[in-house]
Motif scaffolding. Structure first.
Motif, PDB file in Angstrom:
ATOM      1  N   VAL A  22      -9.149   0.047  -2.476  1.00 27.30           N
ATOM      2  CA  VAL A  22      -7.923   0.706  -2.915  1.00 27.30           C
ATOM      3  C   VAL A  22      -7.507   1.755  -1.887  1.00 27.30           C
ATOM      4  CG1 VAL A  22      -6.881   2.157  -4.695  1.00 27.30           C
ATOM      5  CG2 VAL A  22      -8.420   0.305  -5.338  1.00 27.30           C
ATOM      6  N   GLY A  23      -6.228   1.755  -1.539  1.00 26.08           N
ATOM      7  CA  GLY A  23      -5.709   2.737  -0.588  1.00 26.08           C
ATOM      8  C   GLY A  23      -4.448   3.396  -1.110  1.00 26.08           C
ATOM      9  N   PHE A  24      -4.097   4.504  -0.481  1.00 23.11           N
ATOM     10  CA  PHE A  24      -2.969   5.316  -0.923  1.00 23.11           C
ATOM     11  C   PHE A  24      -1.887   5.377   0.160  1.00 23.11           C
ATOM     12  CE2 PHE A  24      -6.795   7.225  -2.908  1.00 23.11           C
ATOM     13  CZ  PHE A  24      -6.507   6.899  -4.226  1.00 23.11           C
ATOM     14  N   SER A  25      -0.659   5.546  -0.283  1.00 26.80           N
ATOM     15  CA  SER A  25       0.449   5.745   0.654  1.00 26.80           C
ATOM     16  C   SER A  25       0.734   7.237   0.784  1.00 26.80           C
ATOM     17  CB  SER A  25       1.695   4.989   0.188  1.00 26.80           C
ATOM     18  OG  SER A  25       2.045   5.349  -1.148  1.00 26.80           O
ATOM     19  N   THR A  26       1.208   7.845  -0.309  1.00 23.72           N
ATOM     20  CA  THR A  26       1.595   9.254  -0.298  1.00 23.72           C
ATOM     21  C   THR A  26       1.006   9.955  -1.511  1.00 23.72           C
ATOM     22  OG1 THR A  26       3.695   8.726   0.769  1.00 23.72           O
ATOM     23  CG2 THR A  26       3.560  10.852  -0.317  1.00 23.72           C
TER      24      THR A  26
END
Length: 725
Positions: free
Chosen positions: A188-192
């Motif tokens: 899982v990764g994040f943008s902002t």
């Protein structure tokens, strides 16, 4: 696998602020315990590609970056300033940022409006300078922000993976919790991320619009403690959810409703439940528990939606298949009815002891060949009765549980599942009891974009969110609410007169306003003196009658002894009139008594309530639910923001838990739900036509079967008028 629906056209001013060409760190520090150091560390170690301008008059360089004595001394053109200085320095620094051409400022300091009167005055001065110099404020009292696709990491959090989940959280610790959970997940990764803080300038609606426009964000995720402008947030949410999923966790689920209210509707509104209903009406996926936030965000981000709520379960164990079926039913999902053709195909693949009903239990068929599970998933996914597929069991762990030689079969099965996911529009959701240890087959699935869960409950919540989103998008494409209702001169005069007299509508006036606009109310006679009762008796003939006191000062008529039922004939009416007047005077000697209202007794039916209030956060809100004297005890109600569509009205009627009351119990016939839908639509338009209606309470409304000429009867009506206190 579902593609993303799209992005909103870019109109938000936040793009330049959140993807800055240059950043000034005001209060940059060489002390590793200070926020001014951590921000520098996050930018330098994170590989920020823009210019960094540390502002510190007592240092020459920090982390190898030259410092500047003041904002005014900075030679370049930073877009964003991070203020790591005390609260009392902020207003002047904001003015200096504006003179330097900086467009946005992140204010970390606390000590503003959240701290009392003095802090509120400081915040007002900060905002006055911000408006005068064209500077947008994030915060104050914010935890900061990051934008990983632009290497902006003002929190200096480590091991953050760039991805497609955008987060706005009023809790910095909640962000940290999600970041740690994402690290453990590994995929899982994040943008902002943005911490909104006090929202002195930029609010939730602005941040949501930005995430809706951001090409790197596939799902917007918000942790919300409270909205300042809930109405505007709902408007933005409707725009964004048409393009991409929005997940909200709203804290405060045990808060009490309004302590004092002038109607049943007012007492039940203002609650967590109302907020959740309004968010869901706007297409938002609301999660109830904090540990659901990331799983649901991941699932919606990767899979986007399901066309419906019919789920096919493929399991390699009967116990977990039963658990899955229970959780699906609790979540409002249904087990898809597999076609005979599908069952025959499954029978050809599986051992005789396997169950080809839904849930499909392979009953040992996959022990020697785990890739068989992928074949079963492909078979059920091809069934037109199926909207999504749920794999439950130990896939990924066969080579660990039975024999290492099965690893090849598991990897081939994983590749087949990936091919199926890309070829089918139907979501594939996987639960494996081996998910926590991440064996190779599960890592391969996750890397390819298939969500894999270690909890049946989380997986089911994702399936529910996918189905809810699919149904919402389908409803968005259907009917408008129709032409608006026009206020009548008679109705307008009635409300104006009440407003001038600083009172609410009397009940006969409220009923008259409803009748004026095509809403059926039983016949009525307003009696101001006992000498009128003979004519009233002749008018109604042999009908059984109800009599109620009319007084602007008596809210609960029954408590005052102001109601008499089952009256017939002149003598009975006269006795009831004298008793009601005497009771009302004893109850409140100062009350203004304006006679009684006489109406026919209505036949028994299902008791419901319809109400409206103008909520200070969300604007006009409609309520429907189980009515009667115990409405505030049962609290079985649904809320929608006005105006409503027909789909909204239908969903309100179908949402209440006591559906058996509407569908008929103990031999009673089912009520005419469509008549209630029409009534809700007319009330919505009535409220829109008369903005001076502050609250409306119809309780009870008797709901009747199809054979009734109107489908309902309004027993009691109250309309509260907006006026200056």
């Amino acid at each position: 696998m579902q593609p993303i629906e799209g992005n909103l056209p870019s109109v938000s001013l936040l793009h330049a602020v959140l993807a800055p060409a240059g950043i000034a760190v005001v209060g940059a520090s060489a002390d590793a315990t200070k926020r001014g150091y951590k921000a520098m560390e996050g930018l330098v170690k994170g590989g920020y590609r823009g210019d960094i301008y540390p502002v510190n008059p007592k240092a020459d360089a920090i982390l190898g970056v030259k410092t500047w004595p003041s904002i005014s001394a900075i030679p370049g053109k930073p877009t964003l300033a991070l203020l790591c200085t005390p609260a009392d320095t902020v207003p002047d620094l904001i003015a200096e940022c504006g003179r330097r051409g900086i467009k946005g400022a992140v204010v970390l300091a606390s000590g503003f409006s959240e701290s009392g009167v003095k802090g509120a005055a400081l915040e007002a001065r900060m905002m006055a300078n911000a408006r005068a110099h064209g500077v947008r404020i994030i915060g104050p009292n914010t935890s900061g922000l990051f934008n990983l696709h632009h290497n902006v990491n003002l929190l200096a959090l480590e091991n953050l993976k760039p991805g497609d989940i955008g987060i706005v959280s009023q809790s910095g610790n909640m962000l940290l919790s999600l970041a740690l959970e994402a690290q453990h997940n590994g995929q899982v990764g994040f943008s902002t991320y943005i911490g909104p803080g006090n929202q002195s300038d930029i609010g939730f609606n602005d941040y949501l619009r930005y995430l809706g426009e951001d090409v790197h964000t596939r799902v917007a995720t918000l942790y919300v403690e409270g909205f300042r402008d809930g109405r505007q947030f709902l408007d933005v949410a409707r725009e964004v959810t048409a393009m991409k999923p929005v997940v909200v966790y709203k804290s405060g689920s045990t808060e009490q409703g309004q302590k004092a209210a002038s109607s049943h509707t007012g007492a039940l509104a203002g609650s967590y439940r109302m907020t959740v209903d309004l968010l869901r009406q706007a297409g938002v996926s609301v999660v109830q528990y904090s540990d659901e936030i990331l799983p649901v965000a991941e699932g919606l981000g990767r899979l986007q939606k399901s066309e419906g709520k019919r789920v096919a379960v493929v399991a390699d164990g009967g116990g977990q298949a039963t658990i899955a079926a229970d959780r699906l039913a609790e979540a409002g999902l249904t087990l898809a009815t597999l076609s005979r053709e599908t069952q025959l195909k499954l029978e050809a693949l599986l051992l005789p002891q396997a169950s080809t009903l839904n849930p499909v239990d392979v009953a040992g068929s996959s022990d020697a060949n785990p890739s068989l599970l992928a074949e079963c998933m492909a078979v059920v996914a091809a069934d037109a009765n199926v909207d999504s597929v749920f794999l439950v069991g130990m896939f990924g762990g066969y080579s660990l549980r039975f024999a290492e030689s099965l690893l090849g079969d598991e990897m081939r099965g994983a590749e087949s599942m990936i091919e199926l996911a890309h070829a089918s529009a139907k979501p594939l959701v996987i639960y494996s009891l081996y998910a926590p240890i991440k064996p190779p087959a599960l890592r391969r699935l996750h890397e390819a974009g298939l969500p894999v869960y270690a909890s049946i409950e989380h997986a089911v919540r994702v399936l529910a969110a996918l189905g809810e989103r699919g149904e919402y998008l389908a409803k968005c494409a259907v009917q408008p609410a129709g032409p608006p209702m026009q206020a009548s001169p008679k109705g307008q005069a009635m409300l104006t007169n009440a407003k001038e007299q600083k009172r609410d509508l009397l009940e006969f006036e409220a009923r008259g306003l409803l009748a004026e606009h095509g809403i059926h109310v039983p016949d009525q006679r307003w009696v101001q003196g006992s000498d009128e009762l003979g004519e009233v008796a002749r008018h109604f003939g042999e009908q059984a009658l109800a009599m109620k006191v009319v007084s602007r000062d008596i809210l609960h008529k029954s408590d005052a002894g102001g109601v008499k039922l089952d009256l017939a004939g002149d003598a009975a009416l006269r006795d009831a009139y004298q008793t009601i007047m005497a009771n009302a005077k004893a109850y409140d000697p100062s009350a203004r008594l304006e006679g009684v209202l006489v109406t026919p007794m209505v036949e028994k039916g299902g008791e419901v309530i319809i109400g409206m209030l103008r909520d200070p956060v969300f604007g006009p809100v409609l309520m429907f639910g189980l009515g009667g004297v115990f409405v505030e005890v049962w609290e079985d109600v649904a809320f929608r923001s006005l105006p409503i569509t027909q789909a909204d009205a239908e969903s309100m009627v179908n949402q209440i838990k006591a559906q058996k009351v509407l569908e008929g119990v103990r031999g009673a016939p089912a009520v005419n739900k469509q008549a209630l839908v029409v009534l809700l639509m007319r009330i919505s338009k009535l409220v829109d036509a008369y903005p001076s209606i502050r609250e409306l309470d119809l309780n009870p409304v008797m709901a009747y079967p199809d054979s009734h000429p109107h489908g309902y009867a309004i027993v009691d009506a109250r309309i509260i008028v907006e006026r200056e206190e």
